[in-house]
Design an enzyme around this catalytic site. Structure first.
Site, PDB file in Angstrom:
ATOM      1  CD  GLN A  34      20.978  64.296  50.490  1.00 42.24           C
ATOM      2  OE1 GLN A  34      21.341  63.068  50.437  1.00 42.24           O
ATOM      3  NE2 GLN A  34      20.320  64.222  50.470  1.00 42.24           N
TER       4      GLN A  34
ATOM      5  CG  HIS B 106      39.237  43.656   7.762  1.00 38.08           C
ATOM      6  ND1 HIS B 106      40.123  42.604   9.284  1.00 38.08           N
ATOM      7  CD2 HIS B 106      38.192  44.277   8.586  1.00 38.08           C
ATOM      8  CE1 HIS B 106      39.676  42.390   9.946  1.00 38.08           C
ATOM      9  NE2 HIS B 106      38.895  43.406   9.892  1.00 38.08           N
TER      10      HIS B 106
ATOM     11  CD  GLU C 276      24.616  60.616  46.247  1.00 34.64           C
ATOM     12  OE1 GLU C 276      23.845  60.401  45.429  1.00 34.64           O
ATOM     13  OE2 GLU C 276      24.875  60.641  47.209  1.00 34.64           O
ATOM     14  CG  HIS C 277      22.920  65.164  46.095  1.00 33.53           C
ATOM     15  ND1 HIS C 277      23.376  63.699  46.923  1.00 33.53           N
ATOM     16  CD2 HIS C 277      21.871  64.727  45.622  1.00 33.53           C
ATOM     17  CE1 HIS C 277      22.445  62.878  46.727  1.00 33.53           C
ATOM     18  NE2 HIS C 277      21.436  63.747  46.111  1.00 33.53           N
TER      19      HIS C 277
ATOM     20  CB  SER D 220      23.884  59.707  51.082  1.00 27.57           C
ATOM     21  OG  SER D 220      22.880  58.765  50.091  1.00 27.57           O
TER      22      SER D 220
ATOM     23  CG  ASN E  24      24.996  48.759  52.347  1.00 31.02           C
ATOM     24  OD1 ASN E  24      25.399  48.742  52.083  1.00 31.02           O
ATOM     25  ND2 ASN E  24      24.584  48.547  53.991  1.00 31.02           N
TER      26      ASN E  24
ATOM     27  CD  GLU F 148      44.336  48.148  11.399  1.00 39.98           C
ATOM     28  OE1 GLU F 148      43.496  47.732  11.169  1.00 39.98           O
ATOM     29  OE2 GLU F 148      44.401  49.242  11.565  1.00 39.98           O
TER      30      GLU F 148
ATOM     31  CG  ASP G 285      17.234  63.510  47.426  1.00 39.78           C
ATOM     32  OD1 ASP G 285      17.634  62.762  47.023  1.00 39.78           O
ATOM     33  OD2 ASP G 285      17.245  64.004  48.569  1.00 39.78           O
TER      34      ASP G 285
ATOM     35  CD  GLN H 108      21.690  39.913  52.017  1.00 39.95           C
ATOM     36  OE1 GLN H 108      23.047  40.972  51.585  1.00 39.95           O
ATOM     37  NE2 GLN H 108      21.196  40.151  52.582  1.00 39.95           N
TER      38      GLN H 108
ATOM     39  CG  HIS I 284      20.863  58.765  52.350  1.00 38.22           C
ATOM     40  ND1 HIS I 284      18.998  58.776  52.079  1.00 38.22           N
ATOM     41  CD2 HIS I 284      20.637  60.102  51.725  1.00 38.22           C
ATOM     42  CE1 HIS I 284      18.503  59.476  51.409  1.00 38.22           C
ATOM     43  NE2 HIS I 284      19.163  60.631  51.293  1.00 38.22           N
TER      44      HIS I 284
ATOM     45  CE1 TYR J 251      19.243  45.896  48.164  1.00 41.62           C
ATOM     46  CE2 TYR J 251      19.427  48.639  48.309  1.00 41.62           C
ATOM     47  CZ  TYR J 251      19.312  46.968  48.163  1.00 41.62           C
ATOM     48  OH  TYR J 251      19.646  47.004  49.765  1.00 41.62           O
TER      49      TYR J 251
END
Length: 615
Positions: free
Chosen positions: A250, A410, A317-318, A228, A205, A405, A351, A182, A253, A120
Site C-alpha cells: 500500500q 399543510h 482504509e485496509h 492509501s 492523492n 408547527e 485491490d 484539474q 501507491h 478519476y
C-alpha cells in the site's frame, strides 16, 4: 518508521498538506474558470508537464490497444472483470418490495442510475488499471448513461494500453488525458470541453481528494478517498515477512501513503520493522518507498480488546488480520474500509481481482462511509399512494402535527381532501391509565399484520405478535406496569384495552362476515376456534393443564386474559386446544384466534348482520 505504545497520544494521520492542497485547488479553479478551454495549458506549465496535443482519446488509439497488451494480461483482466461484475450484479437493486405500513397506504422505492458520472483514474506514479475496473463496472451495472473517464497521461502523452483495452471491452469511449485536481474541477464544471457530470468518483492523492471536497459544495462525490493506508494486526513473529509485504504493497501507491502495524508483542514489531527495511531495498519503487516508510507507525497494544479499540479509533482504509484467530476480532470491528482475514488473503486480492471494490474511505472516513458499490451509482426515489381508508386514518395525525408547527397550509391540504375521502377507517387510538399501569394502543383492523408490542411481559408480547400477524390487524401497544410486584395488572389491563380498542375500531359491526371457524396445528398441538362477533360475551375454553410459567408468563393468567378480552370486545368464543407442550398450545391458540378474526372481520355487504337487525 516509529514505534509507540497504544497508551501514547497517537496522531493517526498527518494533516499538514491539506491547507496547501486547498490553496492549489482554488488557484487551479480560478485559472480554469477564467479560461475554461486553454486554462489547462497554463496549469500544465505551472506543474512542468507537457500538455497532450488532443485531450480526448481518439477511437483509433483505443482500438490500437488490442495489439499492445499480451494475451496473459488480457486473461488476468478478464478474470478481474468477471469477479467484479459478479459482485456488482449481486449489489444491484431495482425496485424495492412494496410495503403497507397501514391498510390502503402503499410505499415503494425505485432505484434509478445517476445519468452522468465522472471517474478519476489515478496514474501519476503508476497506471491504476484496477481502479478503472472498480469504478467502471459498477457504473455500467447501475446503468449510467454517460461515463466520463479522466486519467493522467504518461510523459509521452499516452494512456496505458491496458486502460484503453479495458475501455474497449466495456464500450467506454469518453476518455480524457487529464489528471490531478484539474481533472476533478473539469468534470465538476465542464471545463476544457469535458462534459459536466452529476457525480465524481475515484481515489487519488491529497490534491485530488481536496479537489473533490472543494467541488462537493455543488456536485456529488463518492467519498473522501485520499492517500492509501493500511493497518496490519498480528501477534505471530512467523508472519513478519507477510506483514511487511502487505504494508509495502500500500505504501508504494505514493510517498504520502501511511501504514500502521499493531501487535501485543514488541518482538513481533521489531521483526516486522527489519523485514520492511530488507524488502524495500529489493523493490522497483524503492526511492518512493524509502520516503513512504517514514509514515509507518508500529504500535504495541496491551490486549486483543485494546487492539480492537485502536482499530476502530483509526478506521483504516485496509485492515489485515493476519493471525488464524481473526474471528475473535471481526464481530467487534465497526470502522474499517475493507478487512482481509487470515494469512492467505493479501490486500492485493481486493485491490485487483477478488471482486470487492478497492475504492475505499481513507482519512478516518471509514467511521461513517463504506467502500464503493453499485448503489453509489444509483439514487433512490420513494413513491406512495393512499386510498380513502388510509387517508382517513392518517389525516387527523397529520393535521394535528401541522397545527403544532403552525403550518396551516399543510393542514388545509389535508382538510380539502377530506370531502372526497368518504370511507371511514376501522381504526382507533386508546389509552388506559390506572394506579398500576399506563397503556396505550393503536389498532388498525384493515392492516397487514404489522405489530410492535411491548408490555414488559415478553411471552405475552410474542403471543400478541402472533395474533397480529395472523389476523392482519396492525397493533401498536406499549404498556408500563407494576411488574416489580407481578404481571397480573399488566396482563389484565392489556386485555381490557385491547378488547375496548378492537370493539371501537369495529364500529357498528355491520356488513362483516361475523362468524369464523379456524383449525391450526403446531407440531403436537392443535387448536379449533369458533367465534361470533356479536355483542354478547361468552368464552368456552378447553385446554390441557399447563406448566406454571411459560417464559415470564404465569399460565394461570391465560384464562383471565381471554375472559377479559371477550368481555370488553363483546364476542362469543369457543376454544378447544389439544397438545403436550405448554408453549406450543398457547402459541397455536393465539395464531388460530388471529386467523378466525381475519375471516370474521372481512367486509361482506351481502351478509345480514342479524335477523333482529342489530347485533
Amino acid at each position: 518508521m516509529k514505534q509507540v505504545n497504544s497508551s501514547d497520544d497517537i496522531s493517526w494521520r498527518r494533516q499538514s498538506t491539506k491547507s496547501d492542497a486547498l490553496l492549489t485547488v482554488k488557484n487551479f479553479d480560478n485559472i480554469l474558470c477564467r479560461d475554461p478551454i486553454n486554462g489547462l495549458k497554463e496549469i500544465d506549465e505551472l506543474l512542468g508537464i507537457k500538455s497532450p496535443s488532443e485531450l480526448k482519446v481518439g477511437e483509433a488509439e483505443i482500438l490500437a490497444s488490442e495489439t499492445l497488451i499480451s494475451d496473459s494480461d488480457k486473461f488476468a483482466l478478464y478474470e478481474a472483470i468477471k469477479n467484479i461484475t459478479f459482485v456488482s450484479e449481486s449489489q444491484k437493486q431495482k425496485i424495492s418490495k412494496s410495503i403497507k405500513p397501514i391498510y390502503g397506504l402503499s410505499i415503494w422505492e425505485k432505484y434509478v442510475p445517476i445519468k452522468s458520472v465522472g471517474l478519476y483514474i489515478p496514474g501519476g506514479t503508476a497506471p491504476l488499471i484496477s481502479s478503472f475496473l472498480m469504478q467502471a463496472i459498477p457504473a455500467i451495472t447501475a446503468g449510467c448513461e454517460q461515463i466520463i473517464i479522466c486519467t493522467p497521461p504518461d510523459k509521452f502523452g499516452s494512456i496505458h494500453p491496458a486502460i484503453l483495452w479495458v475501455a474497449k471491452e466495456l464500450s467506454i469511449k469518453n476518455i480524457y488525458k487529464i489528471g490531478g485536481a484539474q481533472a476533478v474541477l473539469a468534470m465538476a464544471n465542464g471545463y476544457c470541453g469535458i462534459p459536466k457530470v452529476n457525480k465524481i468518483f475515484g481515489p487519488g492523492n491529497s490534491y485530488v481528494a481536496e479537489a473533490k471536497n472543494y467541488v462537493s459544495q455543488k456536485i456529488a462525490i463518492d467519498m473522501y478517498a485520499g492517500p492509501s493506508e493500511v493497518m496490519v494486526v498480528t501477534n505471530d513473529e512467523n508472519k513478519a515477512k507477510i506483514a511487511a509485504s502487505d504494508v509495502l504493497s500500500q505504501l508504494e501507491h505514493g510517498a504520502d501513503s501511511c501504514a500502521f502495524v499493531l501487535s501485543e508483542s514488541s518482538v513481533v514489531l521489531r521483526s516486522i520493522k527489519r523485514e520492511i527495511t530488507q524488502q524495500v531495498s529489493s523493490l522497483k519503487r524503492k526511492d518512493q518507498l524509502t520516503e513512504a516508510v517514514k509514515n509507518i507507525l508500529l504500535i504495541k497494544t496491551e490486549s486483543s480488546k485494546n487492539t480492537i479499540e485502536m482499530i476502530n479509533d483509526c478506521a483504516p482504509e485496509h485492515l489485515v488480520l493476519l493471525d488464524d484467530d481473526f474471528t475473535l476480532y471481526v464481530d467487534s470491528i465497526y470502522s474499517a474500509g475493507s478487512v482481509f482475514c487470515g494469512s492467505q488473503t493479501p490486500v492485493a486480492f481486493g485491490d485487483y481481482a477478488s471482486g470487492t471494490n478497492h475504492v475505499l474511505p481513507t482519512g478516518g472516513w471509514a467511521r461513517s462511509e463504506s467502500g464503493l458499490s453499485v448503489s453509489d451509482f444509483m439514487k433512490k426515489i420513494s413513491f406512495q399512494n393512499c386510498n380513502a381508508t388510509a387517508f382517513n386514518y392518517l389525516a387527523p395525525t397529520v393535521m394535528k402535527l401541522s397545527e403544532l408547527e403552525q403550518l396551516d397550509a399543510h393542514t388545509q391540504s389535508v382538510f380539502i381532501r377530506k370531502k372526497i375521502a368518504t370511507k371511514k377507517p376501522r381504526s382507533v387510538f386508546l389509552k388506559r391509565q390506572t394506579n398500576e399501569t399506563s397503556i396505550y394502543t393503536s389498532i388498525e383492523i384493515d392492516g397487514t399484520g404489522i405489530y410492535k408490542v411491548d408490555t414488559g411481559v415478553k411471552f405475552l408480547d410474542h403471543m400478541l405478535d402472533q395474533f397480529s400477524k395472523n389476523s392482519l390487524i396492525n397493533i401498536y401497544l406499549k404498556a408500563t406496569g407494576d411488574l416489580a410486584i407481578d404481571a397480573h395488572h399488566t396482563i389484565e389491563d392489556t386485555a381490557i384495552l385491547l378488547g375496548d380498542a378492537l370493539s371501537q375500531a369495529m364500529g357498528e359491526r355491520s356488513n362483516i362476515n361475523r362468524y369464523a371457524s379456524s383449525t391450526l396445528i403446531m407440531d403436537e398441538a392443535r387448536a379449533q376456534i369458533d367465534i361470533d362477533l356479536c355483542t354478547r360475551s361468552n368464552l368456552n375454553l378447553k385446554i390441557p393443564e399447563l406448566s406454571e410459567y411459560i417464559g415470564d408468563f404465569p399460565s394461570e393468567m391465560l384464562t383471565h386474559f381471554l375472559d377479559t378480552l371477550v368481555k370488553h370486545l363483546k364476542f362469543s368464543c369457543h376454544i378447544d386446544i389439544d397438545g403436550k407442550n405448554s408453549h406450543h398450545m398457547i402459541e397455536i391458540l393465539f395464531k388460530c384466534l388471529g386467523k378466525s378474526f381475519q375471516e370474521a372481520l372481512k367486509i361482506n355487504k351481502q351478509q345480514a348482520t342479524s335477523t333482529k337487525g342489530i347485533l
